[in-house]
Design a protein around this motif. Structure first.
Motif, PDB file in Angstrom:
ATOM      1  N   ARG A 180       4.944  17.062  53.746  1.00 25.23           N
ATOM      2  CA  ARG A 180       5.616  15.792  53.493  1.00 25.23           C
ATOM      3  C   ARG A 180       6.201  15.226  54.785  1.00 25.23           C
ATOM      4  NH1 ARG A 180       9.115  16.085  47.877  1.00 25.23           N
ATOM      5  NH2 ARG A 180       7.471  16.967  46.532  1.00 25.23           N
ATOM      6  N   PRO A 181       6.109  13.921  54.977  1.00 27.52           N
ATOM      7  CA  PRO A 181       6.666  13.327  56.198  1.00 27.52           C
ATOM      8  C   PRO A 181       8.184  13.180  56.090  1.00 27.52           C
ATOM      9  CG  PRO A 181       5.732  11.620  54.804  1.00 27.52           C
ATOM     10  CD  PRO A 181       5.404  12.934  54.138  1.00 27.52           C
ATOM     11  N   ASN A 182       8.851  13.093  57.234  1.00 33.74           N
ATOM     12  CA  ASN A 182      10.301  12.893  57.256  1.00 33.74           C
ATOM     13  C   ASN A 182      10.664  11.431  57.002  1.00 33.74           C
ATOM     14  OD1 ASN A 182      10.842  15.602  57.843  1.00 33.74           O
ATOM     15  ND2 ASN A 182      10.490  15.260  60.037  1.00 33.74           N
ATOM     16  N   LYS A 183       9.702  10.547  57.238  1.00 32.48           N
ATOM     17  CA  LYS A 183       9.915   9.134  56.974  1.00 32.48           C
ATOM     18  C   LYS A 183       8.600   8.542  56.458  1.00 32.48           C
ATOM     19  CE  LYS A 183       8.848   7.734  61.719  1.00 32.48           C
ATOM     20  NZ  LYS A 183       9.345   6.962  62.902  1.00 32.48           N
ATOM     21  N   THR A 184       8.681   7.369  55.917  1.00 26.61           N
ATOM     22  CA  THR A 184       7.486   6.727  55.369  1.00 26.61           C
ATOM     23  C   THR A 184       6.437   6.539  56.458  1.00 26.61           C
ATOM     24  OG1 THR A 184       8.785   5.552  53.695  1.00 26.61           O
ATOM     25  CG2 THR A 184       6.605   4.672  54.185  1.00 26.61           C
ATOM     26  N   THR A 185       5.228   7.017  56.158  1.00 19.47           N
ATOM     27  CA  THR A 185       4.141   6.971  57.137  1.00 19.47           C
ATOM     28  C   THR A 185       3.022   6.071  56.627  1.00 19.47           C
ATOM     29  OG1 THR A 185       4.670   9.250  57.768  1.00 19.47           O
ATOM     30  CG2 THR A 185       2.551   8.369  58.496  1.00 19.47           C
ATOM     31  N   PHE A 186       2.518   5.193  57.515  1.00 12.27           N
ATOM     32  CA  PHE A 186       1.471   4.241  57.149  1.00 12.27           C
ATOM     33  C   PHE A 186       0.116   4.684  57.676  1.00 12.27           C
ATOM     34  CE2 PHE A 186       5.314   1.913  56.601  1.00 12.27           C
ATOM     35  CZ  PHE A 186       5.053   0.940  55.638  1.00 12.27           C
ATOM     36  N   TYR A 187      -0.902   4.424  56.854  1.00 15.75           N
ATOM     37  CA  TYR A 187      -2.286   4.750  57.224  1.00 15.75           C
ATOM     38  C   TYR A 187      -3.138   3.504  56.971  1.00 15.75           C
ATOM     39  CZ  TYR A 187      -0.454   9.492  56.735  1.00 15.75           C
ATOM     40  OH  TYR A 187       0.298  10.632  56.849  1.00 15.75           O
ATOM     41  N   PHE A 188      -3.875   3.057  58.003  1.00 15.13           N
ATOM     42  CA  PHE A 188      -4.705   1.859  57.889  1.00 15.13           C
ATOM     43  C   PHE A 188      -6.172   2.222  57.900  1.00 15.13           C
ATOM     44  CE2 PHE A 188      -0.683   0.064  59.106  1.00 15.13           C
ATOM     45  CZ  PHE A 188      -0.655  -1.181  58.466  1.00 15.13           C
ATOM     46  N   ASP A 189      -6.953   1.444  57.164  1.00 11.23           N
ATOM     47  CA  ASP A 189      -8.386   1.709  57.067  1.00 11.23           C
ATOM     48  C   ASP A 189      -9.098   1.310  58.354  1.00 11.23           C
ATOM     49  OD1 ASP A 189     -10.697   2.477  55.379  1.00 11.23           O
ATOM     50  OD2 ASP A 189     -11.257   0.380  55.682  1.00 11.23           O
ATOM     51  N   ALA A 190     -10.057   2.098  58.731  1.00 10.60           N
ATOM     52  CA  ALA A 190     -10.792   1.839  59.965  1.00 10.60           C
ATOM     53  C   ALA A 190     -11.781   0.691  59.804  1.00 10.60           C
ATOM     54  CB  ALA A 190     -11.529   3.106  60.410  1.00 10.60           C
ATOM     55  N   ASP A 191     -12.219   0.407  58.585  1.00  9.16           N
ATOM     56  CA  ASP A 191     -13.236  -0.623  58.367  1.00  9.16           C
ATOM     57  C   ASP A 191     -12.668  -1.965  57.908  1.00  9.16           C
ATOM     58  OD1 ASP A 191     -15.161   1.220  59.046  1.00  9.16           O
ATOM     59  OD2 ASP A 191     -15.510   1.850  56.955  1.00  9.16           O
ATOM     60  N   LEU A 192     -11.774  -1.948  56.921  1.00  8.64           N
ATOM     61  CA  LEU A 192     -11.242  -3.191  56.354  1.00  8.64           C
ATOM     62  C   LEU A 192      -9.854  -3.447  56.930  1.00  8.64           C
ATOM     63  CD1 LEU A 192     -11.509  -5.551  54.381  1.00  8.64           C
ATOM     64  CD2 LEU A 192     -10.585  -4.065  52.577  1.00  8.64           C
ATOM     65  N   LYS A 193      -9.767  -4.411  57.824  1.00 13.46           N
ATOM     66  CA  LYS A 193      -8.500  -4.735  58.471  1.00 13.46           C
ATOM     67  C   LYS A 193      -7.495  -5.243  57.433  1.00 13.46           C
ATOM     68  CE  LYS A 193      -6.500  -7.391  62.270  1.00 13.46           C
ATOM     69  NZ  LYS A 193      -6.764  -8.391  63.346  1.00 13.46           N
ATOM     70  N   GLY A 194      -6.301  -4.671  57.430  1.00 13.34           N
ATOM     71  CA  GLY A 194      -5.258  -5.079  56.502  1.00 13.34           C
ATOM     72  C   GLY A 194      -5.135  -4.174  55.293  1.00 13.34           C
ATOM     73  N   PHE A 195      -6.126  -3.297  55.068  1.00  8.96           N
ATOM     74  CA  PHE A 195      -6.102  -2.376  53.930  1.00  8.96           C
ATOM     75  C   PHE A 195      -5.521  -1.044  54.380  1.00  8.96           C
ATOM     76  CE2 PHE A 195      -8.770   0.817  51.423  1.00  8.96           C
ATOM     77  CZ  PHE A 195      -7.852   0.895  50.387  1.00  8.96           C
ATOM     78  N   GLY A 196      -4.624  -0.472  53.569  1.00  6.88           N
ATOM     79  CA  GLY A 196      -4.047   0.817  53.925  1.00  6.88           C
ATOM     80  C   GLY A 196      -3.253   1.418  52.780  1.00  6.88           C
ATOM     81  N   PHE A 197      -2.585   2.498  53.085  1.00  7.20           N
ATOM     82  CA  PHE A 197      -1.661   3.098  52.119  1.00  7.20           C
ATOM     83  C   PHE A 197      -0.549   3.775  52.904  1.00  7.20           C
ATOM     84  CE2 PHE A 197      -4.178   6.797  53.126  1.00  7.20           C
ATOM     85  CZ  PHE A 197      -3.371   7.912  52.920  1.00  7.20           C
ATOM     86  N   TYR A 198       0.570   4.000  52.241  1.00  8.07           N
ATOM     87  CA  TYR A 198       1.670   4.703  52.905  1.00  8.07           C
ATOM     88  C   TYR A 198       2.176   5.805  51.986  1.00  8.07           C
ATOM     89  CZ  TYR A 198       4.672   1.571  50.078  1.00  8.07           C
ATOM     90  OH  TYR A 198       5.259   0.891  49.058  1.00  8.07           O
TER      91      TYR A 198
END
Length: 411
Positions: free
Chosen positions: A19-37
């Motif tokens: 588990r991360p100590n703070k909210t961590t963001f992950y962005f998609d390599a193909d679709l710019k603007g798509f991700g999850f945290y």
């Protein structure tokens, strides 16, 4: 921030890591603007980031949580959100507007309050909203409700009251049409417009001469010695059957329903000021079809003239003669007792109106005259009695065919 190819496998790998100590963001390599945290509480959420207007501030739209939404579904939702943003459509703002919009209950209540209608209709609509619509979809946002939601609600309502469920759909449909014209919901939106409704069959119950005689006997018994109470199965019940005597206003109301063909509310709300005894008329200012004049028979006038004048209403209620006098609400209990005594438990008070019309049709009166007596605004309503109107039609057919037969040498 990390960049990776978002898929079911990569998201699963991230969620299973420490588990991360703070909210961590992950962005998609193909679709710019798509991700999850992923939050320290171990909740993963898919999102889409975009600029609604070129040069404007960036917005983030939550799409759903990991586990509830598949990665492929989240990618497709993000693609649509980003594409709509490029076309100038702000889905994030749409969701904000949707949350701020009123509920179905508020929409229907506003329609009932603002729409011009008869007070009796308004009262009926309020009951329909409270008993049927509100428990099912009342808290749903009006702009978010779907036809599937409404159809399911109708099915649930139908388990308790089939006809009332149909009335609820009619009210809901009218409220959406009204709301669309005023901008409460999108133009053309009406999820109740094409709902499959329950089949309704017009009830036709007319009293025969023998049944009318039994009812007359029960009315006389009710106002003299009283209707006996139903015997109790309890061993502690008194052996003598108690009786309930019903006053002249109760029995008078039932007789007037039979002798005038009026609707129940027309009799219960009738005021003495609306009775023109010299001309033998009831001048009703507000019936179901608007202003209405009822032509009284001598028998009906006899009933009216024999009633004690206690207050301003012909059928005196509990508050008769007081400063806050109100019309009698109903006749349910006395009618149940009197009809039961006459062995007519399947007969409703409204069937007395049908009986009035059926007697007229059976005696050869024209349907337009019957419609006039009943106060029908639409001639088609009176057509339900056409099948009882056989003898005068047959007499006319015999007269016409007889002349033709004579002319062509028939026997």
């Amino acid at each position: 921030m990390a960049i990776l190819k978002i898929s079911a496998a990569t998201v699963d790998g991230v969620m299973k890591s420490a588990r991360p100590n703070k909210t961590t963001f992950y962005f998609d390599a193909d679709l710019k603007g798509f991700g999850f945290y992923r939050t320290p509480g171990d909740v993963g959420t898919y999102f889409a980031e975009f600029r609604p207007v070129a040069g404007g501030s960036k917005k983030r739209l939550k799409l759903g949580t990991v586990g509830t939404l598949k990665a492929t579904e989240a990618r497709e939702a993000a693609r649509k959100a980003i594409a709509n943003a490029a076309l100038g459509k702000d889905l994030a703002q749409n969701r904000t507007d949707e949350r701020a919009s009123g509920t179905v209950k508020q929409l229907v209540a506003a329609y009932i309050s603002d729409k011009a209608m008869k007070e009796s209709t308004r009262s009926f609509y309020k009951i329909t909203l409270a008993k049927h619509i509100e428990p099912q979809i009342g808290s749903t946002k009006a702009v978010a409700v779907t036809r599937v939601d409404v159809q399911r609600a109708h099915s649930a309502m139908s388990k308790k009251a089939k006809y009332s469920a149909n009335r609820a759909m009619a009210l809901l449909s009218a409220a959406f049409v009204w709301g669309a014209k005023r901008g409460y919901v999108p133009e053309g939106m009406n999820p109740a417009g094409r709902i499959d409704r329950n089949k309704e069959e017009a009830r036709e119950r007319f009293l025969s001469a023998d049944e009318m005689a039994r009812l007359g006997d029960a009315l006389r018994e009710a106002e003299t010695i009283g209707i006996p109470h139903r015997p109790s199965d309890s061993k502690h019940a008194p052996k003598e059957k108690n009786r309930t005597i019903y006053g002249p206003h109760v029995t008078g109301a039932i007789r007037l329903l039979m002798l005038t063909g009026c609707r129940l509310r027309e009799i219960l709300h009738l005021r003495w000021a609306e009775y023109d005894e010299k001309r033998g008329l009831l001048l009703l200012p507000d019936s179901k079809t608007g202003r209405k004049t009822v032509v009284l028979s001598a028998a009906a006038q006899g009933v009216l003239d024999g009633l004690p004048r206690v207050g301003k209403f012909v059928i005196a209620g509990h508050s008769a003669g007081t400063d806050h006098e109100a019309p009698r609400a109903d006749l349910k209990k006395p009618w149940a007792a009197i009809a039961g005594r006459a062995q007519l438990s399947d007969v409703r008070l409204h069937d007395l109106r049908h009986t009035f019309a059926s007697v007229g049709a059976g005696d050869g009166m024209s349907l337009p005259i019957i419609g006039k007596l009943l106060g029908h605004a639409d001639a088609g309503t009176t057509q339900r009695y056409a099948h009882l109107h056989v003898d005068p039609v047959r007499a006319a057919a015999d007269a016409i065919a007889g002349k033709i037969a004579d002319a062509i040498g028939g026997k």
